[in-house]
Design an enzyme around this catalytic site. Structure first.
Site, PDB file in Angstrom:
ATOM      1  N   HIS A 167      -7.416  -5.282  -1.463  1.00  0.00           N
ATOM      2  CA  HIS A 167      -6.187  -4.547  -1.184  1.00  0.00           C
ATOM      3  C   HIS A 167      -5.300  -5.325  -0.209  1.00  0.00           C
ATOM      4  O   HIS A 167      -5.744  -5.709   0.871  1.00  0.00           O
ATOM      5  CB  HIS A 167      -6.566  -3.181  -0.591  1.00  0.00           C
ATOM      6  N   SER A 170       0.846  -1.194   0.000  1.00  0.00           N
ATOM      7  CA  SER A 170       0.000   0.000   0.000  1.00  0.00           C
ATOM      8  C   SER A 170       0.885   1.248   0.000  1.00  0.00           C
ATOM      9  O   SER A 170       1.687   1.437  -0.901  1.00  0.00           O
ATOM     10  CB  SER A 170      -0.956  -0.036   1.195  1.00  0.00           C
ATOM     11  N   GLU A 186      -9.322  -3.564  -6.518  1.00  0.00           N
ATOM     12  CA  GLU A 186      -8.734  -2.430  -5.798  1.00  0.00           C
ATOM     13  C   GLU A 186      -8.906  -1.136  -6.580  1.00  0.00           C
ATOM     14  O   GLU A 186      -8.681  -1.113  -7.797  1.00  0.00           O
ATOM     15  CB  GLU A 186      -7.231  -2.641  -5.586  1.00  0.00           C
TER      16      GLU A 186
END
Length: 305
Positions: free
Chosen positions: A265, A141, A235
């Site tokens: 995610h 991320s 995502e």
């Protein structure tokens, strides 16, 4: 078709809100996912060039290979605690020691604090005698975006490149201009446009969101090491990964982009519960094994400081 366990994971994601509330509330929410690493994992706190960090080493791993890991959380949340189980599984899969770095977080420490800390941790490894060909950088991320930004910063400063890098579901465009921000909004249960925008504002603190160390998608990728990029098709950040891969390939970088059907995610965090998470971590391990070997650093079973 995804495994039946995906529904369990999606229900778990929906039950925990990490994109609204105060900073402290969001940090508490992600900390609720913390769990001990697999049995036999060694965890040792270290000062990595002024950056709080820890060595996470899976049972039986005695290699000179090192992964510098940069956790996710929008540059605002997340910690060593929240990512220790994932990091330990990566240690097993790649047969490598992992330096889990606790870089400074916004809004208390806006950009470039995270990049500065990641660079400092990497240089600490070099100063400790770890050859760059024995190092990989990875993160998820925001940590995936930070992985890319760190590579850009190291290259620009003339530091030697690591053997490889693995951005997982990277947040690489803090402006949020990818088409998937719209096309995947209904299926992304973890990230929201509003939540990411707020975190981007906290981290950037008024700086240009297209500055490459903030949004590495806009950077010149020339000279970066081989990249394995993982992203889920469910995502809103899907197109961050796709566009980074396109730009890196255009700059001559060896890129492997894998888009996993229906995956949320950073699905890797659900290893042990979601079969695709275990498969993805195994895939990263085998890819890194190949890259370390190509860089001339096979798993010699030697140890380094």
């Amino acid at each position: 078709m995804a495994s039946p366990e995906l529904q369990v994971v999606n229900d778990l994601i929906k039950s925990t809100d990490m994109t609204s509330g105060s900073v402290d509330e969001r940090r508490a929410a992600i900390e609720s996912f913390s769990a001990p690493p697999p049995e036999g994992t060694s965890v040792e706190a270290v000062d990595a060039g002024g950056v709080p960090a820890e060595w996470v080493v899976a049972d039986g791993v005695e290699s000179e290979r090192v992964i510098l890991y940069l956790h996710g959380g929008g540059y605002v949340i997340g910690s060593l605690n929240t990512h220790r189980p994932l990091v330990a599984r990566l240690s097993t899969a790649a047969r490598a020691r992992v330096l889990n770095a606790d870089y400074r977080l916004a809004p208390e420490h806006p950009h470039p604090a995270a990049v500065d800390d990641a660079v400092a941790a990497y240089r600490w490894l070099l100063d400790a005698g770890v050859p760059p060909a024995s190092i990989a950088v990875s993160g998820d991320s925001a940590g995936g975006g930070l992985t890319l930004a760190t590579l850009l910063a190291l290259r620009d400063a003339g530091d030697p490149m690591p053997a490889a890098a693995v951005p997982i579901s990277p947040w690489a465009d803090l402006e949020g201009t990818g088409e998937s921000v719209t096309t995947r909004a209904a299926v992304d249960l973890m990230c929201t446009v509003e939540g990411l925008k707020e975190m981007a504002d906290w981290y950037a603190a008024g700086q240009d969101l297209r500055e490459p160390y903030l949004s590495p998608m806009y950077g010149d990728m020339t000279g970066l090491p081989p990249l394995l990029i993982h992203v889920g098709d469910a995502e809103i950040l899907r197109d961050d990964a796709v566009r980074v891969a396109d730009r890196a390939r255009a700059a001559g970088v060896d890129v492997t982009l894998e888009i996993w059907d229906e995956m949320p995610h950073v699905w890797h965090a659900f290893a042990g519960l979601l079969p695709e998470a275990d498969q993805a971590i195994t895939r990263i391990g085998s890819w890194l094994d190949e890259r370390f070997t190509r860089a001339g650093r096979p798993d010699s079973r030697d140890t380094t400081p």
